[in-house]
Every structure is written in structure tokens, then in C-alpha cells.
Design an enzyme around this catalytic site. Structure first.
Site, short mmCIF file in Angstrom:
data_model
loop_
_atom_site.label_atom_id
_atom_site.label_comp_id
_atom_site.label_asym_id
_atom_site.label_seq_id
_atom_site.Cartn_x
_atom_site.Cartn_y
_atom_site.Cartn_z
N SER A 88 0.78 -1.07 -0.01
CA SER A 88 -0.02 0.10 -0.05
C SER A 88 0.90 1.37 -0.05
CB SER A 88 -0.89 -0.03 1.34
OG SER A 88 -1.37 1.29 1.53
N TYR A 132 -1.97 -1.25 10.99
CA TYR A 132 -2.17 -1.68 9.62
C TYR A 132 -0.92 -1.47 8.68
CZ TYR A 132 -3.61 -1.82 4.77
OH TYR A 132 -3.60 -2.28 3.36
N LYS A 148 2.09 -3.79 6.52
CA LYS A 148 2.49 -3.86 5.15
C LYS A 148 3.95 -3.62 5.15
CE LYS A 148 -1.46 -4.71 3.33
NZ LYS A 148 -1.70 -5.81 2.91
#
Ligand code: NAD
Ligand code: WQD
Length: 347
Positions: A124, A148, A152
Site C-alpha cells: 500500500s 495496519y 504492510k
């Protein structure tokens, strides 16, 4: 190639399964339906016109995952399975670290057990944190702003280390803001509960499920004061995965990173106006305070994907809104509940 698609019933996964099948590859879906409905399988089969192999399995379960790999012996993995809500990750970090990292570990074990060597990872633009533009794959410093984001960042690092030490080749794909739906209207984004993201919120206002769109902040240093993002049609994004996996199959590299975006920014209000053109009526908006953690404006530098993968995003913001609206109209209550007509494979 036979391509195992983890999270293949989800939003980006289901579109990628369709594009894989239409490009002549053989997708195998593995999903536990924690954030998707099993009837998406019916919809995928309706679009591609034939059965798709699918498993209902939790990819944090290493033994089950290895059995699937030994049974299917895929050539490649595209890894979408994971949780993705930034705010929820702050409230429940353990849930995010466990799911997003353990799915990755199980998949690598499955690849090693079965001799699979190609891995594409859903990363992302969030890994660019608060870095200044332009965001380039090698030069920009990475950081995370939420658990989050750390999943990643950690996923990228773990896969880079594994690729360096094994014969597994890894593509790290950094998505900007995927939106839109398949032009058939049969699959699209179907968030369970109240949407956090802009496009599903706009779609809810357009259908009347939500009274008003709250625009978070109109005093940013952007042309109209609202935040600017690089919205990308999910079918274009799906095609990029196929290009990346095909590229990996032809290049003897350990890890390669690509930004996936259009390279163009669109403000919140510009997206609202584009959606108004698609749905044919005005959408009520109200300015609200800035949302904590939002940055003013960013978009992709997507030249590397163009030059190396021959991939460019073809679909416009108007296409993204028209396809989202078409999908909403066909599925006013979301995708159906229940079980798909086709039977799952057993691990
Ligand atoms: P999604 O929630 O629609 O799809 C994820 C799928 O994975 C769901 O079908 C869910 O049921 C499944 N899943 C989750 N945990 C699982 C597990 N343990 N075992 C098996 N299946 C599991 O999300 P999406 O928008 O399609 O995103 C896919 C990937 O892309 C995610 O990894 C996400 O972090 C990443 N990503 C998404 C965006 C975005 O804005 N949508 C942007 C950048 C990156
Ligand atoms: C876009 C803009 C909001 C809702 C997120 C994740 C990112 C990535 C993509 C996974 C912002 C504004 C939103 C609303 C609004 N996901 N907005 N009213 O924050 O750019 O990115 O999704 O990796 O990690 O953070 O996308 O769609 O949430 O917001 O005004 O009701 O729309 O403030 O400016 P974001 P978004």
C-alpha cells in the site's frame, strides 16, 4: 499459470480472479470469507463463464494452507488476504498483526512445500507515511502511521529477506486508492458495516442509505481545500497483478517493487462531482473537521510500472464512478447471503 489468489473473494481479489481467467490463467481462490460473501464465487463464475476452483480456508492455518498447495501446486501466489481498516487496526493491533503476518507465513511455507516460486504482495502507499512527494519505489523513506501500515511494512521486509535467501521471487505492489467495480456490475466493493473509505461513503449517499457525505477538512493547502488522492480503477489494478506475475516469471530477481496508481490526483470534491455526473443527481455534502492522520495530497509515481510492466491505468475517474454506481444499482442491499452454487474443493 495456475495462480493461487489468497483473499480471492474480496474486493480486489475477485476482480483479479476475473482478469486472470480472462487472460488465460487458472485462478484458485482461497478465502475464509471474514470480509466477503461466498456468493461472490457465483458472480465470478457468471462473469468468466465457467467454474473456478475455490477453498474455504483460514490462511493463518499453516497445515491447511500447505495441504492446499500440495493439492493445487500453483505456479504463483497473489496475496490479498488480510485485514485493511486503519482505524480498527489501532483499536485491535493484535488481530491485525496476527492475521496479516500469519497468512503471509503460511503461504510461504506452502510455496516451499510445493515448489512454488512467484509471489505478489498487496502492499500500500501507506508505507510512504508522511514522506514528501514524489513517492518513488527505491528512494523514498518508508514509515508506518498505524498497526495496519506496519503490517504492510513488515510484510514487505519479511518477503524481501525471504526472497534474498531462497529461490522465491517477490513483487511488492504498492496500491494507491483502488475504487470502482467490474463493468458487469456483478462484483465490486461491498464493505460490511459502515464504510470508512470515501468511494463507498459517496455511493451510500447516492443510494440514500446515508443522508449526507461528511467531507473531512476543507482547509487543506489544495486547490479546493479538500484532500487529494490517486484513485485507481480496480480492474486496472487487477491487470497490474497479472503483468507483475508474468514479469516475475520471466526475470531472475529476488524482489521488485512497483507503485500502482494513475499518477494523477483527484480531490474529495472532484470525486463527489464525478459521482454526481454518474448517478445524475446532486449529493448532499457537509464539511466536517479534518480526520486525524489524513495528509493533504499524494499520488503515485507510476513510471516504473509503465516502463517495466507495460502497465498504465486506462480507466478514468468518470469510469470509476460509473462502474461503482452500476454495481450499487444492481446490488442495492449488497451481495446476496448464502452459499455459492458450486462446491468448494476440500483441503
Ligand atoms: P477485502 O477485505 O475485500 O479482501 C480481503 C479478503 O481476504 C476477504 O475476502 C477476506 O475474507 C479474506 N481474508 C482475510 N483474512 C483471511 C484469512 N486469514 N484467511 C483467508 N482469507 C482471509 O480487501 P481488499 O480491498 O480486496 O484488499 C486486498 C488487499 O489489498 C489487502 O491486503 C489490503 O490490505 C490491500 N490493500 C487494499 C487497499 C484498498 O484500499 N482496498 C489499498 C492498499 C492495499
Ligand atoms: C480519502 C479521502 C478522507 C470518507 C485509505 C487507507 C490507505 C489505503 C487506501 C489500504 C480522505 C476523505 C473519506 C468520508 C471524507 N488502504 N473522506 N469523507 O485515507 O486516502 O486511504 O485507503 O492500504 O492505507 O488509509 O482513503 O477513502 O479513507 O479517504 O471526506 O466519509 O476522503 O478524509 O481525505 P485514504 P479514504
Amino acid at each position: 499459470m495456475k495462480v493461487l489468489v489468497s483473499g480471492g473473494a474480496g474486493y480486489i481479489g475477485s476482480h483479479t480472479v476475473v482478469q486472470l481467467a480472462e487472460a488465460g490463467h487458472e485462478p484458485v481462490i482461497v478465502d475464509n470469507f471474514s470480509n466477503s460473501k461466498p456468493t461472490v464465487i457465483d458472480r465470478v463464475e457468471q462473469i468468466i463463464g465457467h467454474h473456478v476452483t475455490w477453498y474455504r480456508a483460514d490462511l493463518t492455518d499453516r497445515a491447511v494452507t500447505e495441504r492446499i498447495f500440495l493439492r493445487e501446486r500453483p505456479d504463483a501466489v497473489i496475496h490479498f488476504a488480510g485485514f485493511k481498516a486503519v482505524g480498527e487496526s489501532v483499536a485491535e493491533p493484535l488481530k491485525y498483526y496476527e492475521n496479516n503476518l500469519n497468512t503471509t507465513f503460511s503461504l510461504i511455507h506452502g510455496m516451499q512445500a510445493s515448489g512454488c516460486r512467484l509471489f505478489a504482495f498487496s502492499s500500500s502507499a501507506t508505507v510512504y507515511g508522511m514522506a514528501p512527494l514524489p513517492f518513488t519505489e527505491e528512494e523514498t523513506d518508508l514509515s508506518a502511521l498505524s498497526p495496519y501500515g506496519y503490517t504492510k511494512l513488515a510484510g514487505e521486509r519479511i518477503l524481501t529477506d525471504i526472497a534474498a535467501a531462497t529461490d522465491i521471487r517477490v513483487a511488492l505492489l504498492r496500491y494507491f486508492n483502488p475504487v470502482g467495480a467490474h463493468p458487469s456490475g456483478l462484483i465490486g466493493e461491498n464493505p460490511l458495516g459502515i464504510p470508512n473509505n470515501l468511494m463507498p461513503a459517496i455511493a451510500n449517499v447516492a443510494t440514500g442509505r446515508q443522508d449526507m457525505l461528511h467531507v473531512f477538512g476543507n482547509d487543506y493547502p489544495t486547490p479546493d481545500g479538500t484532500c487529494v488522492r490517486d484513485y485507481l480503477h480496480v480492474v486496472d489494478l487487477a491487470d497490474a497483478h497479472i503483468a507483475a506475475v508474468e514479469w516475475l516469471s520471466e526475470h531472475d530477481v529476488a524482489t521488485r517493487i512497483w507503485n500502482l496508481g494513475t499518477g494523477r490526483g483527484t480531490s474529495v470534491l472532484e470525486l463527489v462531482h464525478a459521482f454526481e455526473r454518474a448517478c445524475g443527481h446532486k449529493l448532499p455534502v457537509e464539511f466536517a473537521p479534518r480526520r486525524p492522520g489524513d495528509r493533504d495530497a499524494y499520488w503515485a509515481s507510476a513510471e516504473r510500472a509503465r516502463d517495466e510492466l507495460g502497465w498504465v491505468a486506462k480507466r478514468s475517474v468518470d469510469d470509476m464512478c460509473a462502474d461503482t454506481w452500476h454495481c450499487q444499482q444492481g446490488n442495492p442491499d449488497g451481495f446476496p447471503n448464502g452459499e455459492p452454487a458450486s462446491q468448494p474443493s476440500q483441503a
